[in-house]
Design a protein around this motif. Structure first.
Motif, PDB file in Angstrom:
ATOM      1  N   ARG A   1       0.844  -1.192   0.000  1.00  0.00           N
ATOM      2  CA  ARG A   1       0.000   0.000   0.000  1.00  0.00           C
ATOM      3  C   ARG A   1       0.881   1.244   0.000  1.00  0.00           C
ATOM      4  NH1 ARG A   1      -5.238  -1.124   1.577  1.00  0.00           N
ATOM      5  NH2 ARG A   1      -5.499   0.602   3.037  1.00  0.00           N
ATOM      6  N   LYS A   2       0.253   2.384  -0.218  1.00  0.00           N
ATOM      7  CA  LYS A   2       1.028   3.628  -0.273  1.00  0.00           C
ATOM      8  C   LYS A   2       0.261   4.732   0.445  1.00  0.00           C
ATOM      9  CE  LYS A   2      -0.809   5.168  -4.754  1.00  0.00           C
ATOM     10  NZ  LYS A   2      -0.451   5.590  -6.130  1.00  0.00           N
ATOM     11  N   PRO A   3       0.980   5.720   0.959  1.00  0.00           N
ATOM     12  CA  PRO A   3       0.297   6.827   1.639  1.00  0.00           C
ATOM     13  C   PRO A   3      -0.496   7.669   0.652  1.00  0.00           C
ATOM     14  CG  PRO A   3       2.643   6.738   2.208  1.00  0.00           C
ATOM     15  CD  PRO A   3       2.441   5.836   1.043  1.00  0.00           C
ATOM     16  N   SER A   4      -1.592   8.210   1.121  1.00  0.00           N
ATOM     17  CA  SER A   4      -2.375   9.172   0.353  1.00  0.00           C
ATOM     18  C   SER A   4      -2.968  10.160   1.337  1.00  0.00           C
ATOM     19  CB  SER A   4      -3.485   8.467  -0.435  1.00  0.00           C
ATOM     20  OG  SER A   4      -4.544   8.094   0.424  1.00  0.00           O
TER      21      SER A   4
ATOM     22  N   GLY B   1      -5.855  10.346   2.125  1.00  0.00           N
ATOM     23  CA  GLY B   1      -6.879   9.653   2.903  1.00  0.00           C
ATOM     24  C   GLY B   1      -6.351   8.460   3.666  1.00  0.00           C
ATOM     25  N   GLY B   2      -5.022   8.345   3.845  1.00  0.00           N
ATOM     26  CA  GLY B   2      -4.426   7.199   4.517  1.00  0.00           C
ATOM     27  C   GLY B   2      -3.820   6.234   3.517  1.00  0.00           C
ATOM     28  N   LEU B   3      -3.472   5.026   3.992  1.00  0.00           N
ATOM     29  CA  LEU B   3      -2.865   4.043   3.109  1.00  0.00           C
ATOM     30  C   LEU B   3      -3.903   3.491   2.134  1.00  0.00           C
ATOM     31  CD1 LEU B   3      -0.610   1.987   5.583  1.00  0.00           C
ATOM     32  CD2 LEU B   3       0.115   3.679   3.890  1.00  0.00           C
ATOM     33  N   ILE B   4      -3.503   3.393   0.864  1.00  0.00           N
ATOM     34  CA  ILE B   4      -4.380   2.817  -0.158  1.00  0.00           C
ATOM     35  C   ILE B   4      -3.583   1.816  -0.975  1.00  0.00           C
ATOM     36  CG2 ILE B   4      -5.809   4.888  -0.325  1.00  0.00           C
ATOM     37  CD1 ILE B   4      -4.331   5.548  -2.939  1.00  0.00           C
ATOM     38  N   ASN B   5      -4.285   0.932  -1.669  1.00  0.00           N
ATOM     39  CA  ASN B   5      -3.621  -0.023  -2.544  1.00  0.00           C
ATOM     40  C   ASN B   5      -2.919   0.706  -3.689  1.00  0.00           C
ATOM     41  OD1 ASN B   5      -4.433  -2.310  -1.134  1.00  0.00           O
ATOM     42  ND2 ASN B   5      -6.326  -2.535  -2.305  1.00  0.00           N
ATOM     43  N   LEU B   6      -1.868   0.094  -4.192  1.00  0.00           N
ATOM     44  CA  LEU B   6      -1.217   0.646  -5.369  1.00  0.00           C
ATOM     45  C   LEU B   6      -2.185   0.641  -6.541  1.00  0.00           C
ATOM     46  CD1 LEU B   6       2.375  -0.931  -5.269  1.00  0.00           C
ATOM     47  CD2 LEU B   6       1.483   1.086  -4.087  1.00  0.00           C
ATOM     48  N   LEU B   7      -2.041   1.600  -7.413  1.00  0.00           N
ATOM     49  CA  LEU B   7      -2.941   1.730  -8.551  1.00  0.00           C
ATOM     50  C   LEU B   7      -2.307   1.267  -9.848  1.00  0.00           C
ATOM     51  CD1 LEU B   7      -4.356   5.269  -7.704  1.00  0.00           C
ATOM     52  CD2 LEU B   7      -5.345   3.038  -7.149  1.00  0.00           C
ATOM     53  N   GLY B   8      -0.985   1.174  -9.867  1.00  0.00           N
ATOM     54  CA  GLY B   8      -0.255   0.834 -11.082  1.00  0.00           C
ATOM     55  C   GLY B   8       0.717   1.938 -11.453  1.00  0.00           C
TER      56      GLY B   8
ATOM     57  N   THR C   1       4.747   1.505   0.905  1.00  0.00           N
ATOM     58  CA  THR C   1       5.870   2.206   0.288  1.00  0.00           C
ATOM     59  C   THR C   1       6.197   3.446   1.091  1.00  0.00           C
ATOM     60  OG1 THR C   1       4.375   3.451  -1.128  1.00  0.00           O
ATOM     61  CG2 THR C   1       5.259   1.402  -2.015  1.00  0.00           C
ATOM     62  N   LEU C   2       7.482   3.711   1.228  1.00  0.00           N
ATOM     63  CA  LEU C   2       7.914   4.888   1.983  1.00  0.00           C
ATOM     64  C   LEU C   2       8.043   6.085   1.041  1.00  0.00           C
ATOM     65  CD1 LEU C   2      10.502   3.294   4.403  1.00  0.00           C
ATOM     66  CD2 LEU C   2       8.099   3.807   4.778  1.00  0.00           C
ATOM     67  N   ILE C   3       6.918   6.363   0.336  1.00  0.00           N
ATOM     68  CA  ILE C   3       6.846   7.529  -0.530  1.00  0.00           C
ATOM     69  C   ILE C   3       5.555   8.244  -0.202  1.00  0.00           C
ATOM     70  CG2 ILE C   3       8.187   6.553  -2.431  1.00  0.00           C
ATOM     71  CD1 ILE C   3       5.586   5.837  -3.805  1.00  0.00           C
ATOM     72  N   GLY C   4       5.512   9.527  -0.479  1.00  0.00           N
ATOM     73  CA  GLY C   4       4.333  10.319  -0.169  1.00  0.00           C
ATOM     74  C   GLY C   4       3.243  10.126  -1.194  1.00  0.00           C
ATOM     75  N   PRO C   5       2.134  10.876  -1.049  1.00  0.00           N
ATOM     76  CA  PRO C   5       1.054  10.825  -2.036  1.00  0.00           C
ATOM     77  C   PRO C   5       1.550  11.197  -3.414  1.00  0.00           C
ATOM     78  CG  PRO C   5       0.362  11.984  -0.044  1.00  0.00           C
ATOM     79  CD  PRO C   5       1.842  11.766   0.072  1.00  0.00           C
ATOM     80  N   ALA C   6       0.836  10.750  -4.437  1.00  0.00           N
ATOM     81  CA  ALA C   6       1.226  11.011  -5.818  1.00  0.00           C
ATOM     82  C   ALA C   6       1.318  12.507  -6.070  1.00  0.00           C
ATOM     83  CB  ALA C   6       0.217  10.393  -6.776  1.00  0.00           C
ATOM     84  N   PRO C   7       2.391  12.991  -6.700  1.00  0.00           N
ATOM     85  CA  PRO C   7       2.475  14.400  -7.048  1.00  0.00           C
ATOM     86  C   PRO C   7       1.477  14.735  -8.146  1.00  0.00           C
ATOM     87  CG  PRO C   7       4.299  13.188  -8.019  1.00  0.00           C
ATOM     88  CD  PRO C   7       3.564  12.229  -7.131  1.00  0.00           C
ATOM     89  N   LEU C   8       1.395  16.040  -8.516  1.00  0.00           N
ATOM     90  CA  LEU C   8       0.406  16.463  -9.495  1.00  0.00           C
ATOM     91  C   LEU C   8       0.585  15.760 -10.830  1.00  0.00           C
ATOM     92  CD1 LEU C   8       0.093  20.268  -8.752  1.00  0.00           C
ATOM     93  CD2 LEU C   8      -1.392  18.416  -8.025  1.00  0.00           C
TER      94      LEU C   8
END
Length: 529
Positions: free
Chosen positions: A145-148, A150-157, A177-184
């Protein structure tokens, strides 16, 4: 007893030698024993006390020994609480892009349960395309999962890439994953063919290049509201159909996009989307404004064809209600000898008639022009629902167009020798009314400017005598200082005027046969530049 003493001596000597090798025992022992001499127990004890003190002071347990550089052969990793590593390096990665397996790590964790906040480093062998799992040494399948926001979510691809190392944490439930939410703009552009439902959620990079020209009515329902923003760019011209719930567009109407146009879109959940920003590749101007507008007679067939060009218009009027649609750069020729799109709306050209020029659209990628005798309700071609009146032209006595040229909202008669307009249209010549009382004569502009005109432009000439003119009859004579007429010419004078049309008439008087009043053009009630 002698053998025992010799054994002690050997131990002391060996310990002393080891001290110099490992830097545990340093310096010299208190006593050195010589064979054949008598030694006392106190000397022996003193040497042993020295060895004990050196080991207690300099041994590794005190952190003072630096000669130990590796520990080989451990079968159980040293726990982090005892100084062991909390990071595990995968040395064998397999499985598939979305179901990863790791069969070996350093330190080894076979049969070992990852502790909370432990980390694993691995290098994917393929880019993931959807939600992804991982199984390390058969310890069980766990979701990555990854941070977003709204909290941890499944990877999207698209988050995992072939050959790019990844650091995962473990929270006793999932890997993350130790990465932040998806950038713009989180990834490289991925192509997606246009369709009625163009599902943006299938593009994990959130950077979408839409190909084709198929009308889009939905962006799908597979996206995640935790990462709702998508950057969308187009390679072709197509239409996006407005819906008050599922496809909210700027201005609340259908959108026509062109190659290289781009959007930011937001997923609202349940298949609903909002276009939050539109970035056109060419300028889009104020709503309802026809930009760079030119209307003039066609050079090859000026009597029955009219050329219309415009940079674009962003808002058109629907035939029944006001709605939005866009037209990009347009260059069309209206053939008034036929009917339909880029032609007359109905019937055939009539004598001495005003015809109004419209830009029209079907709400999709098709746009064009239309000519109609109606200034408000043209007969629209089949499938075309959007219109915008941009100007007017006029026929003469032979049902052929007079020569005019319109730029923006301003039109001028165009004098061309041997044409339908060999001179400026004459309103009146010679004596009329009285310039001294004054008594103005009323002249209708119905044959000179369209009923939609808001201003009339023209001129007056006097070879001899006086002529005056005004937009209404309340103006005084030319000799008054308090209420003079806005138009005045005297012998050998020529003057131009522009009157706001208070009615469809202007007012004029002249006292000599060698005077003339003509119309040069008009300003129409259209929003154009």
């Amino acid at each position: 007893m002698r053998k025992f003493i010799y054994g002690l001596l050997a131990l002391v000597i060996a310990a002393t030698g080891m001290a110099y090798a490992d830097s545990i025992i340093t310096g010299s022992k208190p006593f050195t024993f010589i064979p054949g001499t008598t030694i006392s127990s106190s000397q022996v004890n003193a040497n042993f006390d020295y060895i004990i003190n050196q080991v207690n002071t300099n041994a590794a347990k005190n952190g003072a020994n630096s000669s130990i550089t590796s520990l080989l052969g451990l079968t159980t990793p040293i726990a982090p609480a005892q100084g062991g590593s909390s990071v595990y390096l995968a040395t064998s990665v397999g499985g598939t892009a979305n179901a990863i397996t790791i069969s070996a790590t350093v330190p080894a964790i076979s049969g070992y349960t990852l502790g909370n906040r432990n980390l694993i480093v691995f290098t994917p062998t393929a880019a993931n395309t959807a939600s992804t799992t991982i199984n390390i040494n058969g310890t069980g399948v766990g979701s990555i999962r990854k941070p977003s926001s709204g909290g941890l979510i499944n990877l999207l691809g698209g988050e995992l890439q072939n050959g790019v190392p990844v650091l995962l944490g473990w929270n006793s439930t999932d890997f993350y994953t130790l990465i932040g939410p998806a950038p713009l703009i989180p990834g490289t552009a991925t192509s997606l063919a246009s369709a009625g439902t163009t599902d943006l959620g299938t593009i994990g990079s959130h950077n979408v290049s839409i190909t084709g020209t198929t009308t889009i009515t939905s962006f799908g329902s597979s996206a995640n509201v935790a990462e709702p923003l998508y950057y969308v760019k187009f390679t072709g011209s197509l239409s996006i159909t407005f819906n008050v719930t599922s496809m909210i567009t700027p201005g609340g109407g259908n959108m026509l996009v062109s190659p290289a146009d781009a959007l930011w879109v937001e997923y609202l959940g349940s298949g609903n989307w909002r276009i939050v920003n539109f970035m056109p590749s060419s300028p889009v101007y104020t709503g309802g404004l026809a930009n760079g507008l030119t209307i003039t007679n066609n050079a090859g067939t000026p009597t029955t064809q009219i050329d219309v060009t415009t940079i674009g218009i962003s808002v058109l009027e629907n035939v029944s209600t006001f709605a939005n649609d866009t037209i990009g750069p347009l260059s069309k020729t209206i053939n008034a000898a036929t009917t339909g799109v880029n032609a007359l709306d109905t019937g055939s050209l009539a004598n001495n008639t005003w015809y109004h020029v419209y830009l029209i659209s079907d709400g999709g990628i098709n746009s064009g022009t239309l000519l109609s005798a109606s200034a408000t309700a043209p007969t629209m071609p089949s499938t075309y629902t959007f219109k915008y009146r941009v100007g007017a032209v006029r026929t003469g006595g032979a049902a052929t167009f007079l020569r005019t040229i319109q730029k923006g909202n301003t039109t001028s008669y165009q004098v061309v020798a041997g044409s339908t307009t060999p001179n400026m249209p004459i309103v009146v010549t010679g004596v009329t009314g009285s310039v001294t009382v004054p008594t103005y004569t009323t002249f209708s502009m119905a044959n000179f400017v369209p009923p939609t005109a808001i201003k009339v432009r023209g001129g007056a000439l006097s070879v001899a005598g006086i002529a005056i003119g005004a937009p209404n009859a309340a103006y005084g004579p030319h000799s008054t200082l308090t209420n003079p007429p806005p138009l005045y010419v005297n012998t050998s004078m020529n003057a131009w005027f522009e009157f706001v049309l208070e009615t469809q008439n202007i007012f004029y008087a002249a006292n000599n046969a060698s005077t003339v009043l003509w119309v040069a053009g008009w300003v129409d009630a259209v929003n154009a530049n």
